[in-house]
Design a protein around this motif. Structure first.
Motif, PDB file in Angstrom:
ATOM      1  N   SER A   1      13.199   0.478  -1.101  1.00 50.81           N
ATOM      2  CA  SER A   1      12.166  -0.396  -1.641  1.00 50.81           C
ATOM      3  C   SER A   1      12.771  -1.546  -2.434  1.00 50.81           C
ATOM      4  O   SER A   1      13.941  -1.499  -2.844  1.00 50.81           O
ATOM      5  CB  SER A   1      11.232   0.409  -2.550  1.00 50.81           C
ATOM      6  OG  SER A   1      11.828   0.609  -3.822  1.00 50.81           O
ATOM      7  N   PRO A   2      11.988  -2.611  -2.670  1.00 54.45           N
ATOM      8  CA  PRO A   2      12.466  -3.732  -3.485  1.00 54.45           C
ATOM      9  C   PRO A   2      12.681  -3.363  -4.945  1.00 54.45           C
ATOM     10  O   PRO A   2      13.244  -4.153  -5.711  1.00 54.45           O
ATOM     11  CB  PRO A   2      11.358  -4.776  -3.349  1.00 54.45           C
ATOM     12  CG  PRO A   2      10.299  -4.222  -2.504  1.00 54.45           C
ATOM     13  CD  PRO A   2      10.654  -2.831  -2.123  1.00 54.45           C
ATOM     14  N   LEU A   3      12.248  -2.182  -5.362  1.00 58.71           N
ATOM     15  CA  LEU A   3      12.412  -1.760  -6.747  1.00 58.71           C
ATOM     16  C   LEU A   3      13.824  -1.262  -7.033  1.00 58.71           C
ATOM     17  O   LEU A   3      14.224  -1.133  -8.183  1.00 58.71           O
ATOM     18  CB  LEU A   3      11.413  -0.641  -7.080  1.00 58.71           C
ATOM     19  CG  LEU A   3       9.935  -0.953  -6.849  1.00 58.71           C
ATOM     20  CD1 LEU A   3       9.076   0.245  -7.217  1.00 58.71           C
ATOM     21  CD2 LEU A   3       9.504  -2.168  -7.660  1.00 58.71           C
ATOM     22  N   TRP A   4      14.588  -0.963  -5.991  1.00 58.24           N
ATOM     23  CA  TRP A   4      15.934  -0.418  -6.182  1.00 58.24           C
ATOM     24  C   TRP A   4      16.864  -1.504  -6.734  1.00 58.24           C
ATOM     25  O   TRP A   4      16.882  -2.624  -6.237  1.00 58.24           O
ATOM     26  CB  TRP A   4      16.464   0.107  -4.857  1.00 58.24           C
ATOM     27  CG  TRP A   4      17.761   0.852  -4.997  1.00 58.24           C
ATOM     28  CD1 TRP A   4      19.012   0.349  -4.855  1.00 58.24           C
ATOM     29  CD2 TRP A   4      17.917   2.243  -5.302  1.00 58.24           C
ATOM     30  NE1 TRP A   4      19.955   1.326  -5.048  1.00 58.24           N
ATOM     31  CE2 TRP A   4      19.311   2.504  -5.332  1.00 58.24           C
ATOM     32  CE3 TRP A   4      17.037   3.286  -5.560  1.00 58.24           C
ATOM     33  CZ2 TRP A   4      19.827   3.777  -5.593  1.00 58.24           C
ATOM     34  CZ3 TRP A   4      17.546   4.540  -5.828  1.00 58.24           C
ATOM     35  CH2 TRP A   4      18.919   4.781  -5.843  1.00 58.24           C
ATOM     36  N   PRO A   5      17.674  -1.180  -7.733  1.00 62.55           N
ATOM     37  CA  PRO A   5      18.594  -2.184  -8.310  1.00 62.55           C
ATOM     38  C   PRO A   5      19.706  -2.558  -7.328  1.00 62.55           C
ATOM     39  O   PRO A   5      20.543  -1.724  -6.982  1.00 62.55           O
ATOM     40  CB  PRO A   5      19.154  -1.475  -9.550  1.00 62.55           C
ATOM     41  CG  PRO A   5      18.987  -0.012  -9.268  1.00 62.55           C
ATOM     42  CD  PRO A   5      17.744   0.106  -8.441  1.00 62.55           C
ATOM     43  N   THR A   6      19.713  -3.797  -6.905  1.00 63.21           N
ATOM     44  CA  THR A   6      20.694  -4.247  -5.911  1.00 63.21           C
ATOM     45  C   THR A   6      22.095  -4.416  -6.495  1.00 63.21           C
ATOM     46  O   THR A   6      23.073  -4.418  -5.761  1.00 63.21           O
ATOM     47  CB  THR A   6      20.250  -5.581  -5.301  1.00 63.21           C
ATOM     48  OG1 THR A   6      20.078  -6.543  -6.361  1.00 63.21           O
ATOM     49  CG2 THR A   6      18.939  -5.415  -4.552  1.00 63.21           C
ATOM     50  N   LYS A   7      22.200  -4.554  -7.806  1.00 62.12           N
ATOM     51  CA  LYS A   7      23.504  -4.794  -8.426  1.00 62.12           C
ATOM     52  C   LYS A   7      24.208  -3.513  -8.851  1.00 62.12           C
ATOM     53  O   LYS A   7      25.325  -3.575  -9.364  1.00 62.12           O
ATOM     54  CB  LYS A   7      23.333  -5.711  -9.638  1.00 62.12           C
ATOM     55  CG  LYS A   7      22.844  -7.113  -9.270  1.00 62.12           C
ATOM     56  CD  LYS A   7      22.736  -7.993 -10.496  1.00 62.12           C
ATOM     57  CE  LYS A   7      22.255  -9.391 -10.118  1.00 62.12           C
ATOM     58  NZ  LYS A   7      22.137 -10.274 -11.317  1.00 62.12           N
TER      59      LYS A   7
ATOM     60  N   LEU B   1      10.865  10.764  -1.790  1.00 58.61           N
ATOM     61  CA  LEU B   1      10.819   9.860  -2.939  1.00 58.61           C
ATOM     62  C   LEU B   1      12.114   9.071  -3.086  1.00 58.61           C
ATOM     63  O   LEU B   1      12.096   7.838  -3.154  1.00 58.61           O
ATOM     64  CB  LEU B   1      10.555  10.660  -4.210  1.00 58.61           C
ATOM     65  CG  LEU B   1      10.693   9.898  -5.534  1.00 58.61           C
ATOM     66  CD1 LEU B   1       9.694   8.752  -5.589  1.00 58.61           C
ATOM     67  CD2 LEU B   1      10.520  10.841  -6.713  1.00 58.61           C
ATOM     68  N   ILE B   2      13.245   9.759  -3.087  1.00 60.20           N
ATOM     69  CA  ILE B   2      14.506   9.066  -3.368  1.00 60.20           C
ATOM     70  C   ILE B   2      14.916   8.149  -2.214  1.00 60.20           C
ATOM     71  O   ILE B   2      15.430   7.050  -2.434  1.00 60.20           O
ATOM     72  CB  ILE B   2      15.631  10.087  -3.679  1.00 60.20           C
ATOM     73  CG1 ILE B   2      16.860   9.384  -4.235  1.00 60.20           C
ATOM     74  CG2 ILE B   2      15.980  10.913  -2.467  1.00 60.20           C
ATOM     75  CD1 ILE B   2      16.651   8.694  -5.555  1.00 60.20           C
ATOM     76  N   THR B   3      14.678   8.567  -0.967  1.00 59.79           N
ATOM     77  CA  THR B   3      15.024   7.697   0.163  1.00 59.79           C
ATOM     78  C   THR B   3      14.085   6.501   0.246  1.00 59.79           C
ATOM     79  O   THR B   3      14.511   5.383   0.548  1.00 59.79           O
ATOM     80  CB  THR B   3      14.985   8.473   1.485  1.00 59.79           C
ATOM     81  OG1 THR B   3      13.704   9.106   1.647  1.00 59.79           O
ATOM     82  CG2 THR B   3      16.075   9.530   1.526  1.00 59.79           C
TER      83      THR B   3
ATOM     84  N   LEU C   1       0.839  -1.200   0.000  1.00 61.73           N
ATOM     85  CA  LEU C   1       0.000   0.000   0.000  1.00 61.73           C
ATOM     86  C   LEU C   1       0.873   1.248   0.000  1.00 61.73           C
ATOM     87  O   LEU C   1       0.587   2.211  -0.733  1.00 61.73           O
ATOM     88  CB  LEU C   1      -0.923  -0.011   1.220  1.00 61.73           C
ATOM     89  CG  LEU C   1      -1.809   1.228   1.388  1.00 61.73           C
ATOM     90  CD1 LEU C   1      -2.748   1.381   0.203  1.00 61.73           C
ATOM     91  CD2 LEU C   1      -2.596   1.151   2.693  1.00 61.73           C
ATOM     92  N   HIS C   2       1.924   1.237   0.801  1.00 65.35           N
ATOM     93  CA  HIS C   2       2.818   2.391   0.887  1.00 65.35           C
ATOM     94  C   HIS C   2       3.445   2.697  -0.472  1.00 65.35           C
ATOM     95  O   HIS C   2       3.454   3.856  -0.917  1.00 65.35           O
ATOM     96  CB  HIS C   2       3.907   2.104   1.925  1.00 65.35           C
ATOM     97  CG  HIS C   2       4.725   3.300   2.305  1.00 65.35           C
ATOM     98  ND1 HIS C   2       4.198   4.377   2.982  1.00 65.35           N
ATOM     99  CD2 HIS C   2       6.040   3.583   2.089  1.00 65.35           C
ATOM    100  CE1 HIS C   2       5.151   5.279   3.178  1.00 65.35           C
ATOM    101  NE2 HIS C   2       6.274   4.823   2.640  1.00 65.35           N
ATOM    102  N   LEU C   3       3.943   1.668  -1.151  1.00 63.22           N
ATOM    103  CA  LEU C   3       4.586   1.866  -2.454  1.00 63.22           C
ATOM    104  C   LEU C   3       3.572   2.295  -3.518  1.00 63.22           C
ATOM    105  O   LEU C   3       3.875   3.127  -4.387  1.00 63.22           O
ATOM    106  CB  LEU C   3       5.296   0.591  -2.889  1.00 63.22           C
ATOM    107  CG  LEU C   3       6.481   0.154  -2.026  1.00 63.22           C
ATOM    108  CD1 LEU C   3       7.007  -1.201  -2.492  1.00 63.22           C
ATOM    109  CD2 LEU C   3       7.591   1.199  -2.052  1.00 63.22           C
ATOM    110  N   THR C   4       2.373   1.723  -3.458  1.00 61.82           N
ATOM    111  CA  THR C   4       1.327   2.097  -4.417  1.00 61.82           C
ATOM    112  C   THR C   4       0.922   3.555  -4.250  1.00 61.82           C
ATOM    113  O   THR C   4       0.795   4.304  -5.235  1.00 61.82           O
ATOM    114  CB  THR C   4       0.102   1.191  -4.243  1.00 61.82           C
ATOM    115  OG1 THR C   4       0.490  -0.179  -4.425  1.00 61.82           O
ATOM    116  CG2 THR C   4      -0.982   1.541  -5.246  1.00 61.82           C
ATOM    117  N   LEU C   5       0.720   3.958  -3.002  1.00 57.39           N
ATOM    118  CA  LEU C   5       0.376   5.354  -2.736  1.00 57.39           C
ATOM    119  C   LEU C   5       1.512   6.283  -3.141  1.00 57.39           C
ATOM    120  O   LEU C   5       1.270   7.380  -3.665  1.00 57.39           O
ATOM    121  CB  LEU C   5       0.056   5.538  -1.252  1.00 57.39           C
ATOM    122  CG  LEU C   5      -1.240   4.894  -0.756  1.00 57.39           C
ATOM    123  CD1 LEU C   5      -1.288   4.890   0.767  1.00 57.39           C
ATOM    124  CD2 LEU C   5      -2.457   5.612  -1.324  1.00 57.39           C
ATOM    125  N   ASP C   6       2.747   5.844  -2.911  1.00 60.83           N
ATOM    126  CA  ASP C   6       3.903   6.641  -3.330  1.00 60.83           C
ATOM    127  C   ASP C   6       3.877   6.890  -4.831  1.00 60.83           C
ATOM    128  O   ASP C   6       4.124   8.019  -5.291  1.00 60.83           O
ATOM    129  CB  ASP C   6       5.209   5.928  -2.958  1.00 60.83           C
ATOM    130  CG  ASP C   6       5.541   6.052  -1.483  1.00 60.83           C
ATOM    131  OD1 ASP C   6       4.979   6.940  -0.824  1.00 60.83           O
ATOM    132  OD2 ASP C   6       6.347   5.251  -0.991  1.00 60.83           O
TER     133      ASP C   6
END
Length: 310
Positions: free
Chosen positions: A211-217, A204-206, A124-129
Motif C-alpha cells: 500500500s502507499p502507506l508503507w514507508p518507502t525510505k 494485513l502485513i502483505t 475502498l480496499h484500504l478502508t475496509l482493511d
C-alpha cells in the motif's frame, strides 16, 4: 483482425481447461472417498479412530456456548472479508480505473511530501482493511477477556492426530459428530486458528507492504521484506480465505443448518428458525453492500478525506 482471431481461440482454450479439470477433480474426489472408506475398515484405521476420535478435550473451566458478541463479530467479519475480496479482485484485474482518489493534504497519515493518487477501488480496499483490522483487534481482546480463545487455540499436541482423524471421517462421508456449542472438532479448531492468527496477519502485513502507506525510505526492512515477496503471498492468502468461506458455509449447512445458524447468530442451542432469519437478514446486508460498492455511492464518502480525478 488479430483481435477477432485470437478472442475465440482464447475462449476455446479456457473452456477446454474447464472441460478437462472438472472430470479430473470429480475423479480425484471419488478416489479420496474410496481411500478414506477403505482406511476406516482396516484394523489400523479403526484403531486410529478409536484412539483419536477427532476432538481434543478443552481445559477445565472452558466456557460453554457462544455469546452474543461473537455473533456480531461473525457478521462483521463476514461483511468486511467479502467486500475486501471483491475490492481486492477489482484492484488486481482492473487495468484502467475510471476514478482516482487523492487524499487531502490535511489527512492524518502523511507518507510522502505529495499525496499518492490511487484508484477508488484501492481506496475502498484500504478502508475496509482498516475497519477489518479494528474489528479483529476487538475480536481478539474479547476472546482473551471471556476465555473463548481456548476453543480456537490448540492447547495440546494431540490436536494434530485428532485433526487427521476428523479429516478422515469427513473424507469417508461418515462425518464426525458435531457439537460446536460445546467443543469444535480438531480440524475445525486448526482451521479457525489458522484463519484468525496466521492468514489474517499475513493478509494485513502483505497488504500494508504493497500500500502507499508503507514507508518507502525504510531501506533495511524493505530489503528484508521486498514488495515482490508481499505480492507473491497476498493473492494466495486471498484464495485461502475464499476456500475457507466455501468450506465453512458448506459444512455449516450440511451438518445441521438450523442448529449451527442458531449457534452463530442467535447465541442459542435451541431449535427454531431465529438464527436462520438473522443470517438471512445479514446476507441481504452483505449483498446490498456488494451491489452498492460503486463509484456513484462511494464518492460522497471518499470525498470526506480526499478529492477525485479521472
Amino acid at each position: 483482425m488479430s483481435t477477432s482471431t485470437k478472442s475465440p481461440t482464447g475462449t476455446k482454450s479456457r473452456w477446454s481447461k474447464i472441460i478437462w479439470i472438472s472430470p479430473t477433480a470429480i475423479a480425484a474426489l471419488f478416489l479420496v472417498v474410496l481411500l478414506a472408506k477403505w482406511l476406516r475398515e482396516v484394523p489400523g484405521g479403526q484403531s486410529f479412530l478409536a484412539d483419536f476420535p477427532g476432538h481434543t478435550e478443552l481445559p477445565e473451566g472452558a466456557p460453554v456456548g457462544l455469546p452474543a458478541w461473537l455473533g456480531w463479530q461473525h457478521f462483521l467479519n463476514m461483511f468486511f472479508i467479502v467486500l475486501i475480496i471483491r475490492s481486492g479482485w477489482l484492484v488486481r484485474t482492473t487495468a484502467r480505473p475510471k476514478v482516482y482518489w487523492t487524499r487531502n493534504h490535511t489527512g492524518l497519515i502523511r507518507t510522502k511530501n505529495q499525496p499518492t493518487k490511487i484508484s477508488l477501488d484501492l481506496w475502498l480496499h484500504l478502508t475496509l482493511d482498516a475497519l477489518w483490522v479494528i474489528n479483529g483487534i476487538v475480536f481478539i481482546m474479547l476472546l482473551v477477556a471471556t476465555g473463548q480463545w481456548v476453543r480456537i487455540v490448540p492447547t495440546s499436541w494431540d490436536v494434530v492426530p485428532n485433526a487427521a482423524s476428523a479429516a478422515l471421517q469427513y473424507a469417508s462421508l461418515n462425518w464426525p459428530t458435531e457439537d460446536g456449542w460445546v467443543n469444535y472438532n480438531s480440524l475445525q479448531l486448526l482451521a479457525y486458528f489458522t484463519t484468525v492468527f496466521i492468514a489474517a496477519p499475513l493478509a494485513l502485513i502483505t497488504g500494508l507492504r504493497m500500500s502507499p502507506l508503507w514507508p518507502t525510505k525504510a531501506q533495511t526492512i524493505n530489503r528484508i521484506f521486498p514488495i515482490t515477496a508481499a505480492r507473491a503471498m497476498h493473492f494466495p492468502v486471498m484464495l485461502y480465505f475464499v476456500l475457507f468461506i466455501i468450506a465453512h458455509v458448506t459444512l455449516v449447512l450440511a451438518t445441521g443448518a438450523l442448529r449451527n445458524l442458531n449457534h452463530m447468530y442467535a447465541s442459542s442451542d435451541e431449535g427454531g428458525w431465529l438464527g436462520f432469519w438473522i443470517f438471512a437478514a445479514s446476507l441481504v446486508v452483505v449483498i446490498a453492500a456488494w451491489l452498492l460498492a460503486k463509484p456513484i455511492f462511494l464518492q460522497p464518502i471518499a470525498s470526506l478525506t480526499g478529492r477525485f480525478s479521472r
